[in-house]
Scaffold this active site. Structure first.
Site, PDB file in Angstrom:
ATOM      1  CG  ASP A 180      -2.297   0.562   1.004  1.00  0.00           C
ATOM      2  OD1 ASP A 180      -2.407   1.396   0.093  1.00  0.00           O
ATOM      3  OD2 ASP A 180      -3.090   0.406   1.847  1.00  0.00           O
TER       4      ASP A 180
ATOM      5  CD  GLU B  67       0.402   6.007  -3.861  1.00  0.00           C
ATOM      6  OE1 GLU B  67       0.767   6.230  -2.860  1.00  0.00           O
ATOM      7  OE2 GLU B  67      -0.772   5.309  -3.897  1.00  0.00           O
TER       8      GLU B  67
ATOM      9  CG  ASP C 240      -7.290   4.989  -1.072  1.00  0.00           C
ATOM     10  OD1 ASP C 240      -7.415   3.689  -0.954  1.00  0.00           O
ATOM     11  OD2 ASP C 240      -6.892   5.491  -0.217  1.00  0.00           O
TER      12      ASP C 240
END
Length: 667
Positions: A387, A390, A457
């Protein structure tokens, strides 16, 4: 003064300070690099090494040259009448002579097709321009939230964000693929007066062009050049259960036991963030997860895998922080302290700054894997959720970051792929080839490290669902075969709201035909961000009796589809062609197939038309020309090249089988 010369396995053109090199790089493909002074081999990219191709033909005739590599011909031309002339490159299909793509000057005098604007110390703002074609359609380029499949006419940032994944590979309706082989922060502009790729700060231009006999072959060429995905394990094609978040071992196990009591299929259950002691400890908190090894064993006895959320962030209170900081294993900064995001760690009421491990550093990857191996892998955990990879920098300031691989602006987009590499290298060292990683971001070549993407998300709305269809198809056209969404969306969704209950049924029906099948979300009512946070119920029985009836039917449908899907994932492993794909991949000769953006194929035989409007009970469906299409629910046959109004009661979405294929969609 300009000069064209043949070099080992390629062409070089010198024009003032610019040095341009063109090399064969795989079948029907070439790599183009342009730098000032010398071509660099030390800048990271996506391409695997290429061996010299003796079959490539090079011809030089004064101010012109050609390089022929299979069905791709590259022509280079210099205008001798211009004092500031730069080489211009045109790409043609060898067999027909048709122009696929051409570099184009920005101005008749200056600049030419490329621009180097100096920042100092060898770094430049770089531009590469190509000709625009009015009838061209462009696909791929990672995952975007704009809700479009064809990206002609758009300006796209080349930077990683939650739900925005930059993979700079495009597939053109003109019959070529192009990889911008640079992880630099920048943008690409697909304007009607030209295409321009921009890197904000980098040292050389690097791109790769390929062609093939249709989209499927182009995708195979790309997979050959950047790496094919491993074979997805059979267990990963089943149903994945998740929510934000199960806070204890007992809470998680109670959900699995209830699934089994009800006779429902489940392949994976996921432990979300805050299961750890401190961020960056990478281990279970024994107060909440007292016996993780026993939990993994009980799950295995029930036929369920445990997936664990791993974040790349390291709190100053982590037991690993001081060692990692001392050994240079954290992402650095050009100025200021090396802390990159605020975080509310366990035991603290306020947010504190945390760092990220430097996934571009081989020693950092080894260190993180050593902690993951000891605290998860050795307990039996074999699936990991990567998770916030990025990475989730706040504020987003890549220019202030210093990575092992280079300055932030030049290599920032690489981070997510290298995070996946941490686990791929770790699994390989264990002799384990059953690698499945669920990643919130990625970059070109990540598929070779077992990186599955999900759409981040996103909102819990019908508009969000519509956008996911296009987003998933563009991910497929970016060379990534493993993709999914949070069923029902992530942000919000009231389990008692009739519209949300219909939304989650429709989302289940769409997701059943995606490569991965995962329920997740941060449902209402929510708790504030922090170690105690959780959302409302998000199990398949949480949305009322009517929704439960339809959802359980979808779970059974997915179970029936799994052998067919597994066969398509084997094709992806062997060829790089993704299972979920736009209609034009299989029907390139049908012009309408290039326009349809709200339907897709699962493999060659299953056409899916999701329902993305609240209250809709039918929808228009286009059936591509060149096949007969069978409705598996009714047995009715429909000719290709036709459009029909298909029934879509709440219990099903329109699905059609090609030429009567024996795929068990209907019970």
């Amino acid at each position: 003064m300009t000069a064209i010369r043949s070099v080992e396995n390629g062409l070089e053109v010198s024009s003032h300070r610019q040095l341009l090199r063109i090399e064969p790089w795989g079948a029907d493909s070439v790599r183009v690099r342009v730098s000032l002074g010398r071509i660099r081999d030390d800048i990271p990219g996506a391409l695997l090494a290429s061996t010299p191709d003796p079959a490539a033909e090079i011809t030089i005739d004064g101010d012109r040259a050609t390089l022929v590599n299979g069905d791709l011909t590259v022509a280079v031309h210099i205008d001798p009448g211009e004092a500031e002339s730069e080489a211009e490159v045109v790409f043609r299909r060898t067999s027909t002579g048709e122009e696929l793509l051409a570099e184009e000057r920005a101005h008749f005098w200056w600049p030419g097709p490329r621009l180097f604007q100096p920042h100092g110390n060898g770094f430049h703002r770089l531009e590469q321009r190509f000709r625009a074609y009015d009838d061209e359609r462009l696909y791929g380029l990672g995952q975007r939230t704009h809700g479009r499949l064809d990206q002609k006419g758009l300006v796209l940032d080349l930077v990683q964000r939650n739900a925005e994944i930059s993979i700079p590979f495009l597939l053109s309706s003109r019959g070529y693929g192009l990889l911008w082989n640079m992880p630099a922060v920048g943008r690409v502009e697909f304007a009607h007066n030209g295409t321009r790729w921009v890197a904000d700060s980098a040292r050389q231009i690097d791109y790769w062009v390929t062609t093939g006999n249709g989209p499927a072959e182009i995708l195979s060429r790309y997979a050959d050049a950047t790496g094919r995905p491993p074979l997805l394990p059979d267990w990963a094609t089943g149903f994945w259960q998740c929510k934000l978040r199960y806070r204890t071992q007992e809470e998680l196990m109670s959900v699995v036991r209830e699934h089994k009591r009800r006779g429902l299929p489940m392949s994976v259950i996921i432990t979300d963030f805050f299961h750890w002691t401190h961020l960056g400890d990478w281990k279970f908190d024994p107060a909440e997860w007292p016996d993780p090894a026993g939990m993994v064993k009980e799950l295995a006895d029930l036929g369920v895998k445990l997936m664990v959320s791993i974040w790349p962030t390291v709190s100053p209170y982590s037991e690993n922080y001081r060692q990692m900081e001392a050994e240079g294993l954290l992402v650095g900064t050009e100025s200021g302290v090396p802390h990159h995001a605020p975080w509310k760690d366990k035991g603290f009421e306020v947010e504190m700054p945390v760092a990220f491990y430097d996934a571009t550093n081989p020693r950092a990857r080894e260190f993180v894997w050593s902690r993951v191996r000891e605290n998860y892998y050795n307990l039996g955990v074999r699936a990991f959720w990567i998770d916030a990879c990025e990475p989730e920098i706040r504020p987003n300031h890549p220019g202030n970051l210093a990575f092992h691989a280079g300055p932030g602006n030049e290599v920032f987009n690489l981070y997510s792929r290298e995070s996946a590499r941490t686990f791929a290298e770790g699994f390989a060292a264990e002799g384990d080839d059953e690698l499945v990683l669920l990643c919130r971001s990625g970059w070109a070549g990540g598929q070779r490290y077992g990186a599955a993407l999900w759409s981040g998300d996103i909102g819990a709305t019908f508009d969000s669902l519509r956008r996911q269809v296009r987003a998933g198809l563009n991910v497929a056209m970016s060379g990534v075969p493993w993709w999914t969404t949070d069923i029902g969306g992530f942000h919000g969704g009231d389990p008692d709201d009739p519209e949300f209950r219909e939304l989650i049924v429709r989302w289940f029906q769409f997701n059943a035909f995606c490569p991965l099948f995962r329920l997740h979300g941060y449902r209402d009512p929510k708790k504030p961000f922090g170690p105690d946070m959780t959302g409302g119920p998000n199990e398949v029985w949480s949305f009322g009796d009517e929704a439960y009836e339809h959802i359980t039917a979808v779970l059974e449908l997915r179970e029936r589809l799994r052998p067919y899907l597994a066969a398509q994932l084997t094709v992806a492993h062997e060829t790089g062609v993704p299972p979920m794909r736009p209609l034009f991949v299989d029907f390139q000769d049908d012009p309408r197939a290039w326009e349809i953006d709200d339907q897709f194929l699962l493999g060659p035989d299953v056409l899916v038309a999701p329902i993305t409007e609240y209250g809709a009970r039918s929808r228009s469906v286009y059936l591509p020309a060149g096949a007969e299409w069978i409705d598996p629910w009714t047995g009715a046959s429909h000719p290709g090249g036709s459009t029909l109004d298909a029934d879509a009661p709440l219990g099903r979405i329109p699905v059609f089988l090609r030429n009567g294929a024996q795929v068990p969609v209907a019970p």
